[in-house]
Scaffold this motif. Structure first.
Motif, PDB file in Angstrom:
ATOM      1  N   THR A 178       0.836  -1.202   0.000  1.00 53.12           N
ATOM      2  CA  THR A 178       0.000   0.000   0.000  1.00 53.12           C
ATOM      3  C   THR A 178       0.873   1.255   0.000  1.00 53.12           C
ATOM      4  OG1 THR A 178      -1.821  -1.130   1.109  1.00 53.12           O
ATOM      5  CG2 THR A 178      -1.789   1.274   1.252  1.00 53.12           C
ATOM      6  N   HIS A 179       1.906   1.254   0.831  1.00 56.96           N
ATOM      7  CA  HIS A 179       2.834   2.391   0.847  1.00 56.96           C
ATOM      8  C   HIS A 179       3.441   2.603  -0.537  1.00 56.96           C
ATOM      9  CE1 HIS A 179       6.184   4.996   1.966  1.00 56.96           C
ATOM     10  NE2 HIS A 179       7.010   4.101   1.416  1.00 56.96           N
ATOM     11  N   CYS A 180       3.881   1.528  -1.179  1.00 56.31           N
ATOM     12  CA  CYS A 180       4.483   1.657  -2.508  1.00 56.31           C
ATOM     13  C   CYS A 180       3.485   2.189  -3.536  1.00 56.31           C
ATOM     14  CB  CYS A 180       5.065   0.308  -2.956  1.00 56.31           C
ATOM     15  SG  CYS A 180       6.549  -0.182  -2.049  1.00 56.31           S
ATOM     16  N   GLU A 181       2.222   1.769  -3.447  1.00 55.36           N
ATOM     17  CA  GLU A 181       1.187   2.309  -4.334  1.00 55.36           C
ATOM     18  C   GLU A 181       1.009   3.810  -4.120  1.00 55.36           C
ATOM     19  OE1 GLU A 181      -2.147  -0.932  -5.461  1.00 55.36           O
ATOM     20  OE2 GLU A 181      -2.259  -0.173  -3.405  1.00 55.36           O
ATOM     21  N   ILE A 182       1.002   4.225  -2.861  1.00 56.85           N
ATOM     22  CA  ILE A 182       0.844   5.644  -2.546  1.00 56.85           C
ATOM     23  C   ILE A 182       2.032   6.438  -3.075  1.00 56.85           C
ATOM     24  CG2 ILE A 182       0.834   7.308  -0.628  1.00 56.85           C
ATOM     25  CD1 ILE A 182      -0.882   5.203   0.924  1.00 56.85           C
ATOM     26  N   VAL A 183       3.231   5.946  -2.827  1.00 53.47           N
ATOM     27  CA  VAL A 183       4.431   6.640  -3.325  1.00 53.47           C
ATOM     28  C   VAL A 183       4.415   6.698  -4.847  1.00 53.47           C
ATOM     29  CG1 VAL A 183       6.960   6.526  -3.467  1.00 53.47           C
ATOM     30  CG2 VAL A 183       5.801   6.116  -1.284  1.00 53.47           C
ATOM     31  N   SER A 184       3.959   5.639  -5.498  1.00 54.93           N
ATOM     32  CA  SER A 184       3.862   5.632  -6.957  1.00 54.93           C
ATOM     33  C   SER A 184       2.917   6.726  -7.450  1.00 54.93           C
ATOM     34  CB  SER A 184       3.396   4.257  -7.446  1.00 54.93           C
ATOM     35  OG  SER A 184       3.277   4.244  -8.847  1.00 54.93           O
ATOM     36  N   SER A 185       1.771   6.860  -6.793  1.00 54.44           N
ATOM     37  CA  SER A 185       0.810   7.902  -7.190  1.00 54.44           C
ATOM     38  C   SER A 185       1.403   9.292  -7.027  1.00 54.44           C
ATOM     39  CB  SER A 185      -0.476   7.774  -6.359  1.00 54.44           C
ATOM     40  OG  SER A 185      -1.148   6.574  -6.649  1.00 54.44           O
ATOM     41  N   ILE A 186       2.090   9.512  -5.920  1.00 56.51           N
ATOM     42  CA  ILE A 186       2.710  10.823  -5.685  1.00 56.51           C
ATOM     43  C   ILE A 186       3.813  11.078  -6.707  1.00 56.51           C
ATOM     44  CG2 ILE A 186       4.054  12.218  -4.054  1.00 56.51           C
ATOM     45  CD1 ILE A 186       2.610  10.662  -1.783  1.00 56.51           C
ATOM     46  N   ALA A 187       4.662  10.076  -6.923  1.00 57.83           N
ATOM     47  CA  ALA A 187       5.788  10.240  -7.854  1.00 57.83           C
ATOM     48  C   ALA A 187       5.296  10.498  -9.280  1.00 57.83           C
ATOM     49  CB  ALA A 187       6.684   9.010  -7.812  1.00 57.83           C
ATOM     50  N   LEU A 188       4.227   9.822  -9.686  1.00 58.19           N
ATOM     51  CA  LEU A 188       3.682  10.056 -11.031  1.00 58.19           C
ATOM     52  C   LEU A 188       3.106  11.450 -11.154  1.00 58.19           C
ATOM     53  CD1 LEU A 188       2.057   6.603 -11.776  1.00 58.19           C
ATOM     54  CD2 LEU A 188       3.919   7.686 -13.060  1.00 58.19           C
ATOM     55  N   GLN A 189       2.483  11.933 -10.095  1.00 61.77           N
ATOM     56  CA  GLN A 189       1.988  13.313 -10.099  1.00 61.77           C
ATOM     57  C   GLN A 189       3.147  14.291 -10.300  1.00 61.77           C
ATOM     58  OE1 GLN A 189       0.670  16.372  -6.652  1.00 61.77           O
ATOM     59  NE2 GLN A 189      -0.363  14.396  -6.527  1.00 61.77           N
ATOM     60  N   LEU A 190       4.236  14.064  -9.584  1.00 64.84           N
ATOM     61  CA  LEU A 190       5.407  14.937  -9.696  1.00 64.84           C
ATOM     62  C   LEU A 190       6.037  14.838 -11.084  1.00 64.84           C
ATOM     63  CD1 LEU A 190       7.068  14.067  -6.268  1.00 64.84           C
ATOM     64  CD2 LEU A 190       5.705  16.108  -6.796  1.00 64.84           C
ATOM     65  N   ALA A 191       6.123  13.611 -11.609  1.00 68.96           N
ATOM     66  CA  ALA A 191       6.718  13.402 -12.932  1.00 68.96           C
ATOM     67  C   ALA A 191       5.894  14.076 -14.014  1.00 68.96           C
ATOM     68  CB  ALA A 191       6.846  11.907 -13.217  1.00 68.96           C
ATOM     69  N   HIS A 192       4.581  13.952 -13.906  1.00 64.88           N
ATOM     70  CA  HIS A 192       3.692  14.567 -14.905  1.00 64.88           C
ATOM     71  C   HIS A 192       3.815  16.087 -14.862  1.00 64.88           C
ATOM     72  CE1 HIS A 192       0.329  14.802 -17.655  1.00 64.88           C
ATOM     73  NE2 HIS A 192      -0.238  15.674 -16.849  1.00 64.88           N
ATOM     74  N   ARG A 193       3.867  16.619 -13.647  1.00 66.95           N
ATOM     75  CA  ARG A 193       3.982  18.070 -13.481  1.00 66.95           C
ATOM     76  C   ARG A 193       5.316  18.585 -14.020  1.00 66.95           C
ATOM     77  NH1 ARG A 193       4.298  19.749  -7.455  1.00 66.95           N
ATOM     78  NH2 ARG A 193       2.122  19.080  -7.437  1.00 66.95           N
ATOM     79  N   THR A 194       6.381  17.828 -13.772  1.00 67.97           N
ATOM     80  CA  THR A 194       7.723  18.249 -14.173  1.00 67.97           C
ATOM     81  C   THR A 194       7.912  18.114 -15.674  1.00 67.97           C
ATOM     82  OG1 THR A 194       8.560  17.540 -12.023  1.00 67.97           O
ATOM     83  CG2 THR A 194      10.192  17.859 -13.771  1.00 67.97           C
ATOM     84  N   GLY A 195       7.422  17.017 -16.239  1.00 70.98           N
ATOM     85  CA  GLY A 195       7.566  16.773 -17.669  1.00 70.98           C
ATOM     86  C   GLY A 195       8.940  16.213 -18.004  1.00 70.98           C
ATOM     87  N   GLY A 196       8.997  15.420 -19.064  1.00 75.76           N
ATOM     88  CA  GLY A 196      10.260  14.900 -19.553  1.00 75.76           C
ATOM     89  C   GLY A 196      10.786  13.680 -18.828  1.00 75.76           C
ATOM     90  N   LEU A 197      10.061  13.158 -17.836  1.00 77.28           N
ATOM     91  CA  LEU A 197      10.507  11.975 -17.111  1.00 77.28           C
ATOM     92  C   LEU A 197       9.868  10.731 -17.725  1.00 77.28           C
ATOM     93  CD1 LEU A 197      11.101  14.320 -15.063  1.00 77.28           C
ATOM     94  CD2 LEU A 197      10.689  12.651 -13.262  1.00 77.28           C
TER      95      LEU A 197
END
Length: 199
Positions: free
Chosen positions: A26-45
């Protein structure tokens, strides 16, 4: 090609109990959701790499559990290198192995290991790519403590400063400047965990 299903199967293989699986996965799923949000916002990842790296980053925690279902005091710092060992033994690619070894805190250096006498092999365990940094940073916003909790950026920064001083706090500030603060509202609605915020 490794998939999210492969990662879930690996968690199932190594989890010593259903309770451990629920906590770690569950923790890994949550971190994945947060990291994808950051990656999408940043772009190019590489968002696929971010997703998989986040889902696998804490796989090493399972190997730390003792027969009593608890993690012995002082051993948790080893979970990154243990996770890297697991993925290497499974023949997984180096790009994913690094998410295990290089996500702890805001990076562990050879000097940190010597100064603190940490029980891990000497080396620099520091996120290098933007994808690794996104996952390492995202990991700071959810903790597997009992009960699990979301953390605000200000809360994590204050706790980091109190425990490790200005150098680590500055490293977190640099990550915060690179990625910004994540929006945790949707995740907090989905996962009824506590929220620690200094404000």
């Amino acid at each position: 090609m490794i998939t999210a299903d492969d990662v879930r199967a690996l968690h199932t293989k190594y989890a010593p109990s259903p309770e451990a699986f629920d906590l770690i996965y569950t923790h890994c799923e949550i971190v994945s959701s947060i990291a994808l949000q950051l990656a999408h916002r940043t772009g190019g990842l590489d968002e696929d790499l971010v997703r998989l790296g986040a889902l696998v980053h804490d796989i090493g925690v399972y190997r730390l559990y003792g027969p009593d279902g608890r993690i012995p005091h002082g051993t948790y710092i080893r979970h990154g290198v243990v996770g890297a060992e697991i993925l290497a033994a499974e023949g997984w690619p180096d790009a994913l192995i690094r998410f295990c070894s290089c996500h702890t805190g805001v990076g562990i250096t050879r000097a940190d290991i010597a100064r603190q006498g940490l029980p891990i092999p000497p080396g620099d365990y520091v996120a290098g790519t933007p994808e690794e940094r996104a996952v390492m940073y995202a990991d700071k916003f959810h903790t597997k403590t009992q009960p699990p909790a979301f953390l605000s950026a200000d809360t994590y920064a204050a706790e980091l400063l109190a425990k490790f001083g200005g150098e680590k706090a500055a490293a977190f500030a640099a990550l915060r400047a690179e990625f910004g603060d994540p929006d945790l509202e949707g995740l907090r609605a989905r996962y009824p965990h506590a929220y620690r915020d200094l404000r």
